[in-house]
Write a protein that holds these residues in place. Structure first.
Motif, mmCIF file in Angstrom:
data_model
loop_
_atom_site.group_PDB
_atom_site.id
_atom_site.type_symbol
_atom_site.label_atom_id
_atom_site.label_comp_id
_atom_site.label_asym_id
_atom_site.label_seq_id
_atom_site.Cartn_x
_atom_site.Cartn_y
_atom_site.Cartn_z
ATOM 1 N N ARG A 1 0.824 -1.199 0.000
ATOM 2 C CA ARG A 1 0.000 0.000 0.000
ATOM 3 C C ARG A 1 0.861 1.252 0.000
ATOM 4 N NH1 ARG A 1 -4.968 -1.173 4.294
ATOM 5 N NH2 ARG A 1 -5.940 -2.869 3.095
ATOM 6 N N LYS A 2 1.968 1.197 0.705
ATOM 7 C CA LYS A 2 2.835 2.360 0.821
ATOM 8 C C LYS A 2 3.674 2.567 -0.445
ATOM 9 C CE LYS A 2 6.306 4.410 3.874
ATOM 10 N NZ LYS A 2 7.129 4.207 5.089
ATOM 11 N N ASN A 3 4.057 1.489 -1.091
ATOM 12 C CA ASN A 3 4.981 1.576 -2.224
ATOM 13 C C ASN A 3 4.326 1.235 -3.559
ATOM 14 O OD1 ASN A 3 7.327 2.141 -0.560
ATOM 15 N ND2 ASN A 3 7.227 0.006 0.091
ATOM 16 N N TRP A 4 3.014 1.341 -3.644
ATOM 17 C CA TRP A 4 2.318 0.944 -4.867
ATOM 18 C C TRP A 4 2.806 1.743 -6.073
ATOM 19 C CZ3 TRP A 4 -0.310 4.543 -7.654
ATOM 20 C CH2 TRP A 4 -0.637 5.735 -6.988
ATOM 21 N N TRP A 5 3.098 3.027 -5.871
ATOM 22 C CA TRP A 5 3.481 3.864 -7.000
ATOM 23 C C TRP A 5 4.846 3.463 -7.557
ATOM 24 C CZ3 TRP A 5 7.903 6.862 -6.501
ATOM 25 C CH2 TRP A 5 8.396 7.028 -5.199
ATOM 26 N N LYS A 6 5.708 2.885 -6.685
ATOM 27 C CA LYS A 6 7.013 2.425 -7.156
ATOM 28 C C LYS A 6 6.838 1.217 -8.070
ATOM 29 C CE LYS A 6 9.169 3.889 -2.818
ATOM 30 N NZ LYS A 6 9.916 3.453 -1.606
ATOM 31 N N TRP A 7 6.008 0.286 -7.623
ATOM 32 C CA TRP A 7 5.765 -0.901 -8.439
ATOM 33 C C TRP A 7 5.022 -0.548 -9.717
ATOM 34 C CZ3 TRP A 7 8.769 -4.590 -7.116
ATOM 35 C CH2 TRP A 7 9.123 -4.775 -5.759
#
Length: 366
Positions: free
Chosen positions: A3-9
């Motif tokens: 949820r915290k790193n969704w934009w990275k993936w």
């Protein structure tokens, strides 16, 4: 964690999608060779054509061809002989006159259609000359109208393809890498200059934070440096991919084209940012001058990359001297499905890299 790193993936996924789609989707079929390119009105001519990504042999009896003389005016091939998937002979019996009495010559694009390849157009076609125009325009137009293209004559392309541009061929794929990197570089440099402005705005304010805690002002400087580093990386990669593209389309890696030259100047100005910071041992002085220089570098970037090349009349780049950079001849709807996502992907990936650079700066304590 997801949820915290969704934009990275998401950024990684979009970049991978752009790389795979940009490299694997085939170009639309077209003609790479037509012999001959000139003809005489009133004669029967047989054109030896060589296709690119064509499958003439798959539907040998269904391959059709026309010479286009304008809207509602075309001449159907009297015979099409398929030799193999790439080679065919197109026979046309040319009328004695052009349909337009005011013309002394006309270039007739070649339209080819088959179920296996769909319909495609060779815009260079053949050129015919008219020594003496017809006395009656209706009689001159009649042969071109009798075999004109009708609804249902053209087959749809049976698969997703990128457009074929004769002067670019397979190098058109570099739009997804060279051009998209430049767009992402701009977004990253915008973030860098925003944090540079934040640092200067906070530099005159008194900080109530503990001495052993990195202040909000210094964090703005760290972020500015991180984004500028990633922007420089993207800029260098954009320059290198552009040089490779130039080698295959212009004949040399470096042609001193106005946009190549101004882009190099812009990146050298940004390189001066790191030289300037390395010249001052005092951290606060280094950050303050670096922030001011970052704003100056960004102010130079816009005119150097986007304004001066457009004002020049001799640039080889699309987008200069009134030539639209992203018209139908450069970027069709199929390519946009890859181009825009990979720009977004490179931008998100760049923000991720900047975050890693920022955390390394915090850990090093410099």
């Amino acid at each position: 964690m997801m949820r915290k790193n969704w934009w990275k993936w998401l950024g990684v996924a979009l970049v991978v999608y752009g790389l795979l789609a940009g490299l694997l989707i085939p170009l639309k079929p077209n003609l790479v060779s037509v012999s001959a390119r000139t003809a005489t009105l009133g004669e029967t001519i047989t054109l030896d054509v060589v296709g690119y990504n064509t499958s003439f042999g798959a539907d040998a009896g269904a391959v059709k061809a026309w010479l286009s003389a304008g809207e509602g005016l075309s001449l159907a091939a009297s015979a099409v002989e398929v030799l193999d998937d790439r080679r065919a002979k197109l026979t046309f019996t040319l009328p004695p006159f052009l349909p337009d009495l005011s013309l002394d010559k006309l270039t007739l694009p070649i339209i080819v259609s088959s179920p296996a390849d769909g319909a495609f157009v060779d815009p260079l076609g053949i050129t015919v000359r008219q020594e003496t125009p017809a006395a009656n325009e209706a009689a001159a137009r009649a042969p071109w109208q009798s075999t004109a293209l009708a609804k249902g004559d053209l087959s749809a392309t049976p698969r997703i393809t990128f457009p074929y541009r004769g002067h670019l061929a397979e190098t058109i794929r570099n739009i997804f890498f060279h051009v998209s990197l430049w767009f992402a570089m701009m977004f990253v440099f915008i973030a860098a200059v925003v944090y540079a402005i934040k640092y200067l705005r906070r530099s005159g304010k008194r900080s109530d934070e503990l001495p052993d805690v990195v202040s909000r002002r210094d964090r703005a400087d760290y972020w500015s440096v991180a984004f500028t580093s990633v922007g420089m990386l993207y800029g260098v990669l954009g320059l290198l991919t552009g040089a490779v593209w130039a080698r295959y389309t212009w004949g040399s890696f470096w042609s001193w084209d106005i946009k190549q030259f101004t882009t190099l100047i812009a990146l050298l100005i940004y390189a001066g940012y790191f030289v300037l910071r390395a010249s001052f041992p005092d951290g606060e002085q280094r950050a303050r001058l670096g922030a001011a220089y970052n704003i100056f570098a960004f102010a130079c970037l816009i005119p150097l990359i986007y304004i001066l090349p457009r004002l020049s009349g001799n640039s080889l780049h699309p987008g200069a001297a009134g030539n639209p950079g992203f018209g139908g001849e450069d970027l069709d709807s199929t390519m946009r499905m890859v181009f825009y996502p990979i720009i977004f992907g490179w931008t998100l990936f760049g923000f991720w890299l900047a975050g890693l650079r920022y955390r390394l700066r915090l850990l090093s304590g410099e």
